[in-house]
Scaffold this active site. Sequence first.
Site, PDB file in Angstrom:
ATOM      1  N   SER A  91      -7.737   1.221   3.197  1.00  0.00           N
ATOM      2  CA  SER A  91      -8.214   0.727   1.902  1.00  0.00           C
ATOM      3  C   SER A  91      -9.462  -0.132   2.087  1.00  0.00           C
ATOM      4  CB  SER A  91      -7.103  -0.111   1.263  1.00  0.00           C
ATOM      5  OG  SER A  91      -7.569  -0.751   0.100  1.00  0.00           O
ATOM      6  N   SER A  92     -10.182  -0.353   0.992  1.00  0.00           N
ATOM      7  CA  SER A  92     -11.303  -1.307   1.001  1.00  0.00           C
ATOM      8  C   SER A  92     -10.980  -2.535   0.161  1.00  0.00           C
ATOM      9  CB  SER A  92     -12.563  -0.659   0.432  1.00  0.00           C
ATOM     10  OG  SER A  92     -12.922   0.461   1.190  1.00  0.00           O
ATOM     11  N   GLY A 135     -13.760  -1.416  -7.159  1.00  0.00           N
ATOM     12  CA  GLY A 135     -15.072  -0.826  -6.887  1.00  0.00           C
ATOM     13  C   GLY A 135     -15.114   0.060  -5.658  1.00  0.00           C
ATOM     14  N   GLY A 136     -13.949   0.553  -5.219  1.00  0.00           N
ATOM     15  CA  GLY A 136     -13.926   1.488  -4.094  1.00  0.00           C
ATOM     16  C   GLY A 136     -14.583   0.901  -2.867  1.00  0.00           C
ATOM     17  N   ARG A 190       0.840  -1.194   0.000  1.00  0.00           N
ATOM     18  CA  ARG A 190       0.000   0.000   0.000  1.00  0.00           C
ATOM     19  C   ARG A 190       0.880   1.251   0.000  1.00  0.00           C
ATOM     20  NH1 ARG A 190      -5.007   1.922  -1.322  1.00  0.00           N
ATOM     21  NH2 ARG A 190      -6.096   2.988   0.381  1.00  0.00           N
ATOM     22  N   THR A 232      -9.877   0.211 -10.544  1.00  0.00           N
ATOM     23  CA  THR A 232      -8.777  -0.426  -9.815  1.00  0.00           C
ATOM     24  C   THR A 232      -8.664  -1.755 -10.520  1.00  0.00           C
ATOM     25  OG1 THR A 232      -8.879   0.720  -7.691  1.00  0.00           O
ATOM     26  CG2 THR A 232      -8.391  -1.586  -7.525  1.00  0.00           C
ATOM     27  N   ASP A 274      -7.855   8.520   0.137  1.00  0.00           N
ATOM     28  CA  ASP A 274      -8.415   7.448   0.973  1.00  0.00           C
ATOM     29  C   ASP A 274      -8.219   7.713   2.466  1.00  0.00           C
ATOM     30  OD1 ASP A 274      -9.552   5.963  -1.003  1.00  0.00           O
ATOM     31  OD2 ASP A 274      -7.973   4.462  -1.139  1.00  0.00           O
ATOM     32  N   ASN A 319      -6.140   4.204  -7.371  1.00  0.00           N
ATOM     33  CA  ASN A 319      -7.367   4.853  -6.913  1.00  0.00           C
ATOM     34  C   ASN A 319      -8.248   5.247  -8.086  1.00  0.00           C
ATOM     35  OD1 ASN A 319      -9.161   5.451  -4.924  1.00  0.00           O
ATOM     36  ND2 ASN A 319      -8.403   7.514  -4.568  1.00  0.00           N
TER      37      ASN A 319
END
Length: 570
Positions: free
Chosen positions: A449-450, A469-470, A104, A378, A420, A398
């Site tokens: 993050s998701s 998909g955020g 990340r 993403t 984010d 992102n």
Amino acid sequence: MLSSFGKQIKSVKYTGLASLLLFVLSITGCSIKQPRQVAIASAHPLATQAGFEILQQGGNVYDAAVAVSAALAVVEPSGSGLGGGGFWLLHRESDDLDIMIDGREKAPLAAHKDMFLNAQGEPNKQLSLNGMLAAGIPGMPAGLVHLSEKYGNLPLATSLQPAIRYAEQGFPIGTRHQKLLSFRRNILEQHSETADIFLANGQLPAKNSLLKQADLAQTLKQLAEKGQAGFYQGSVAHKLVNAVQQEGGLWTLEDLLKYQIVERQPVSGSYQGIKITSASLPSSGGIVLIEALNILENTDLEAVDDITRKHLIVEAMRRAYHDRALYLGDTDFIDVPVERLINKHYAQGLSSTIRTDKTLPKEYLTGHTQEEQGGRNTTHFSIIDNEGNRVAATLSINFPFGAGLVASGTGVLLNNEMDDFASAKNSANGYGLVGGDANAIAPEKRMLSSMTPTFVQDNERIAVLGTPGGSRIISMVLLATLDFAAGNSPESWVKVKRFHHQYIPNHILYEKQGLSTEEIISLQSLGHHLKQTYNYGNMQAVQLNKSTNTLSAASDHRGEGLAKIQQINE
Ligand code: DON
């Protein structure tokens, strides 16, 4: 897509026949070494092919993952890239290892809590989304190096070859690429070098025109030759820092030099005897997924009518996303009560607040109700071999095309992951997600993050899945996991009609035709607010059925990916 579907079905039949043959041989006492087979599903056919190319050269699934990641960075530049980061979830069968490589992005050393606030103390979205301040220190190149050196069979330089070739020789752009370009065009065209690469004399390039990325090929070659130093030190690092500083960004050479991936223990949980292994912090994905499943385990979803089932899933999502906003952030900086959040008794308590006859009143929910925006991107890919070695990777810059800026002379498109972070308490980010101190900006901190690369397994089947998909990534993986639990196939998981609730904003988002009119009316009568949205997500899923020794794979029909199963010659 149709042709890839055709190939997939053919391969599944083939594997079925192969396993029948093996079965016959085994009961007649003959022993035979099983042919090696691998399933790959990714968001771009050339990336899936890159993985098989490396497997045919003697690579293992981790080498293939390097090749697929790097290829996606070239052929799907809207979704991920060397200027971004991500999470690689690995399983190695020989020693039963589950590990997550955390690549990340990190906030630069000069970042600070209020860096995106204006004089009135309100967040300036322009700064956290577009341009150099939006970019975190990339983790993708370091992740590739680590994955290759620690887990691969082949040299990094070999596994990067397909990506280098695609960058040098170009690849034909598709409709999805065009659509995402037009979504971010106003940002991309502001910077001449970026526009020169991605636009054709300032216009959208024609479908099937070749996109060549000569500078990116050179940067990949530096990485291939010198490993981590090829990106984080030397000429590439100097070019990156100069470019970022010239445009008002905060990066320094020290930031790049200091970047390290972290190997983290994935989070694990269970749902009705099914084992879940998923992304740990700084991704919220695994925790929110397991918390929601734990809540749902207190009811029998198969025993209730379809509307109650959806209502219960939504109520579980609301509670799990609520905890996301409250507690989750980078554990290198803050304490997070992870064990409590994924504890079954805790979920039991939350589930006792769920009623079947009405939704939890909106007064319970506090904070902003800013809308999420549409058209995100993403990437995710999934790989498994017939021994059970596997990789689930979700990689990102992102927003589509990240911050919309290429660092001069490198071909590297910079991410806008700084968005984010929670720029201010309870202010919504680009996905409408809110957060507080746990996810506040700090030097060297990783933004929450998701992304939810996940393994799901029962006694027979091992599934590898994930999606972009955020904020909706987690609810998509949740719906797919429930579909796995119902006994369905990868083809079904990626097709599930999607609906989503993330606590704030206080509504159920649903895909076009995702809910019937009757369901909409009934859910409204339970007190829910509903909002229709475009079809979202791009799930890539593979599965090994151990009892039949059959691989299967599926690529989301909403995208342009390729799921394929292939025998590897040894
Ligand atoms: O890490 C995250 O959660 C986001 N940056 C992921 C962005 C994303 O999935 C965009 N996709 N459509």
